[in-house]
Design a protein around this motif. Structure first.
Motif, PDB file in Angstrom:
ATOM      1  N   ILE A 126       0.939  -1.189  -0.025  1.00  0.00           N
ATOM      2  CA  ILE A 126       0.018  -0.088  -0.002  1.00  0.00           C
ATOM      3  C   ILE A 126       0.905   1.290   0.068  1.00  0.00           C
ATOM      4  N   GLY A 127       0.889   1.696  -1.133  1.00  0.00           N
ATOM      5  CA  GLY A 127       1.929   2.995  -1.267  1.00  0.00           C
ATOM      6  C   GLY A 127       3.342   2.459  -1.133  1.00  0.00           C
ATOM      7  N   GLN A 128       4.154   2.757  -0.304  1.00  0.00           N
ATOM      8  CA  GLN A 128       5.652   2.715   0.035  1.00  0.00           C
ATOM      9  C   GLN A 128       5.916   1.502   0.990  1.00  0.00           C
TER      10      GLN A 128
END
Length: 734
Positions: A14-16
């Motif tokens: 999720i994202g980074q």
């Protein structure tokens, strides 16, 4: 459902940052795998990451790191490589099937190496291989799970095996033995017994081994030998088969009929000549079906010494002996077994040197044309004809004498054997005496006392005759016997001016249409008729696949298809297409094969056929060119004689051509078709439920006089065929 439940597998980040649901799912998957260990080391886990692809085993922490960094392999919602979907089993030993799978994948269990080691050279199996490996793994797990379940369900003091591997070890003793024997690459000898240590053939000097690139020695030729003695002993250890082994001594038959080899003169002659052997009903008479290799050493032991065998019905041991009653093989193998050359003018093993075959000047082959009038009665009008056979020739000869076993032994006793070397065999062949070696079967002390030693294979002859006949009638290019050279031979040897080659206005030779050949419209009608044929299941194959409308021919027909067509379909197919006298001759040869192949016959039936077949062949000689009559067409003259001595033809056919009633037979049925066993109804095993259709048993045994064949389908088909032929001819004339 699992695709939805495990959608987290492909939502790694999720994202980074790593998705918490992904971390939770990985922990659950690792926990499931550790609870269901695959390897003998419980700390090892198969890694399903993108790079390892379930091919390598790592500890649980390493697998987690791989999944966090690389993710799962695509579409891996069902964890099959981790054992999901199969019944759970307790920890078990490694077995050969699992080792084979892992070896195929190039698996390494060395955890000390880096993850890059050997992974880059591994590939995912293709679709076919993956399907096979999945089934292999599934079947093993299912058997292991079922065995484990049974072990848990029955009392604790049971001896039930827990795994498939242990079951295999228990039943291994049930298999029948075989031997691997090195052989000379040229077939001169076997490296066996006293010759087992030789590195070169003592006959031709050929090397026994070849050296590989790694320096190891590999045999150039290996014979897989399946000893017959343990197989015979196994038959007496099975109750239902044991009853059939002594069927001939317990079941009386109708006097004067032959329904089993024990009714034949050859069987009875062996019993009279060797009463001690006949006194034990469990002694075996063998019908040896082979392509040329004869296990004569073992057969000598079975005759002279015997083998201690356990009779399961009487609960006692007895000394089992066996003798070859006759051999069954195709014609090339006939020569290898008998030592008589099966090519050239002396190809007939009955006529031998007294044959009247001759070389066709234009056809460039040996012909048995006009060799059958000598078998007719001395007052038969065909003998005095100077126009219908070879021109200006009258036949005054008598049939050649068929030599007995003792007479044949005097001919071969001083001949070289195959083990004497190729030079001696080649020198004997160059002398063109007919014999080219002494068969090893003559070493059997009873061999020269048999009434008949080798049988002509009826199915092989029938197929060759049918192919020759149908290709000539349908005028198939490159297969028909009606060629320009054949017409030149007709002009040289026969008085048939209407069949001589003619020249057109431009001086080019043309072939006048023969009365036995169909024109294009007739061939088209015949092909359409065959295309529409339908048979009951197991009666014959789909003949519609054997029709070629471009060349107007039939092709690719197996032996059983030719058998059915020759005896059942051919008279119907040609009734409205050929002149009456030609159709009648073909009807008679079709009826001959039908009578010959009845599974219940008599000596009088065979004597009737022996009397009729010379006249039938002479009628065919009046119709077809000399090139039509090759050795296979000539052998028909001797088939009734062999039937009179050996009984029903069903026991004298090769196993692989015995029947196509089912796609696969059991080993017992294949063996019985060779030895001559019968079921309780007295029918040949392996013919299936369609035996009545196959042999027409509802008609009873054929009577002792020739019957006019009346096809059952003619009343329905003849008007359609006639109308169709007329319509096509009118269309072509336009």
């Amino acid at each position: 459902m699992k695709r939805i439940e495990r959608s987290w597998m492909y939502k790694r980040t999720i994202g980074q940052s790593i998705n918490p649901d992904f971390v939770k799912g990985v922990d659950e998957s690792i926990q499931y795998v550790t609870d269901h260990p695959e390897s003998s080391n419980p700390d090892e886990v198969r890694c399903p990451c993108v790079k390892c692809k379930n091919k390598r085993l790592w500890n649980a922490d390493t697998v987690k790191i791989h999944l966090y960094g690389k993710g799962f392999v695509p579409n891996y919602y069902e964890w099959m490589c981790q054992g999901e979907g199969y019944p759970g089993v307790p920890e078990r030993r490694s077995n050969e099937y699992r080792d084979m799978v892992l070896d195929a994948f190039g698996h390494s269990q060395d955890q000390g190496h880096s993850e890059e080691a050997s992974v880059s050279s591994e590939e995912e199996p293709n679709a076919t291989a993956k399907h096979f490996l999945d089934l292999l793994k599934a079947s093993e797990r299912c058997v292991d799970g079922f065995a484990s379940l049974l072990s848990e369900a029955i009392p604790n003091n049971n001896h039930m095996a827990d795994t498939f591997y242990e079951v295999k070890k228990i039943v291994k003793g049930l298999e029948l033995s075989h031997q691997k024997i090195h052989a000379c690459p040229k077939g001169c000898m076997l490296f066996w017994k006293d010759d087992a240590q030789l590195s070169e053939c003592r006959v031709c000097g050929s090397d026994r081994y070849k050296q590989t690139s790694k320096g190891s020695l590999v045999p150039l030729n290996v014979l897989f030998y399946f000893p017959i003695t343990p197989r015979l002993q196994r038959l007496f250890s099975t109750k239902n088969i044991l009853e059939e082994m002594t069927w001939h001594s317990k079941n009386p038959r109708v006097q004067g009929t032959m329904a089993h080899p024990s009714d034949s003169a050859a069987w009875k002659h062996l019993d009279c000549r060797f009463p001690e052997f006949a006194s034990e009903p469990r002694n075996v008479r063998l019908g040896l079906c082979t392509d040329g290799f004869a296990p004569h050493e073992e057969l000598k032991l079975l005759w002279e010494v015997g083998a201690t065998t356990y009779d399961i019905s009487k609960k006692q041991n007895f000394n089992l002996r066996a003798a070859i009653l006759w051999t069954v093989s195709d014609f090339p193998a006939y020569g290898m077994l008998s030592g008589w050359a099966t090519a050239g003018k002396k190809a007939c093993p009955h006529c031998m040197e007294k044959t009247k075959a001759f070389w066709l000047e234009h056809g460039g082959k040996v012909s048995w044309f006009d060799c059958h009038r000598q078998f007719l009665p001395t007052d038969h009008p065909f003998r005095n004809s100077k126009t219908t056979f070879c021109k200006s020739k009258v036949e005054k000869g008598v049939p050649p004498h068929i030599m007995s076993g003792e007479e044949l032994w005097e001919c071969v006793k001083d001949l070289p054997k195959a083990t004497d070397g190729p030079d001696s065999i080649k020198r004997l062949k160059n002398e063109k005496k007919g014999w080219f070696k002494k068969s090893t079967l003559w070493e059997l002390s009873y061999w020269k006392h048999l009434l008949i030693r080798h049988n002509l294979d009826v199915m092989h002859i029938e197929k060759n005759f049918f192919d020759q006949l149908i290709h000539t009638v349908m005028d198939v290019k490159k297969h028909t016997c009606d060629t320009p050279s054949a017409r030149n031979d007709i002009a040289k040897y026969c008085k048939r001016p209407q069949l001589h080659l003619e020249k057109n206005d431009r001086g080019k030779e043309i072939i006048p249409k023969a009365p036995f050949a169909l024109d294009k419209a007739q061939r088209n009608v015949l092909c359409e008729w065959v295309k529409q044929l339908r048979f009951p299941d197991g009666y014959a194959s789909n003949l519609s696949r054997c029709v070629d409308f471009q060349a107007y021919k039939l092709y690719g027909m197996k032996s059983h298809d030719c058998h059915v067509f020759m005896e059942r379909m051919l008279p119907t197919a040609l009734r409205e297409l050929l002149p009456g006298h030609i159709w009648n001759a073909i009807i008679e040869i079709s009826q001959f094969f039908r009578d010959l192949c009845c599974y219940t016959t008599s000596v009088s039936d065979m004597e009737r056929l022996e009397k009729n077949i010379p006249e039938i062949l002479c009628k065919l000689e009046k119709i077809f060119p000399p090139t039509f009559f090759k050795s296979m067409e000539h052998f028909l003259i001797h088939l009734p004689y062999e039937g009179k001595l050996c009984g029903p033809e069903a026991y004298r056919k090769r196993v692989e051509e015995a029947s196509t009633q089912r796609t696969q037979k059991s080993l017992n049925e294949l063996y019985w078709e060779t030895v001559g066993g019968r079921n309780k109804k007295g029918r040949v095993k392996g013919l299936g439920g369609s035996a009545d259709l196959y042999y027409g048993s509802q008609m009873g045994r054929i009577s002792t006089f020739s019957l006019q064949y009346t096809p059952s389908l003619v009343s329905q088909m003849q008007d359609q065929v006639k109308t169709r032929v007329q319509a096509l001819r009118q269309e072509m004339e336009r």
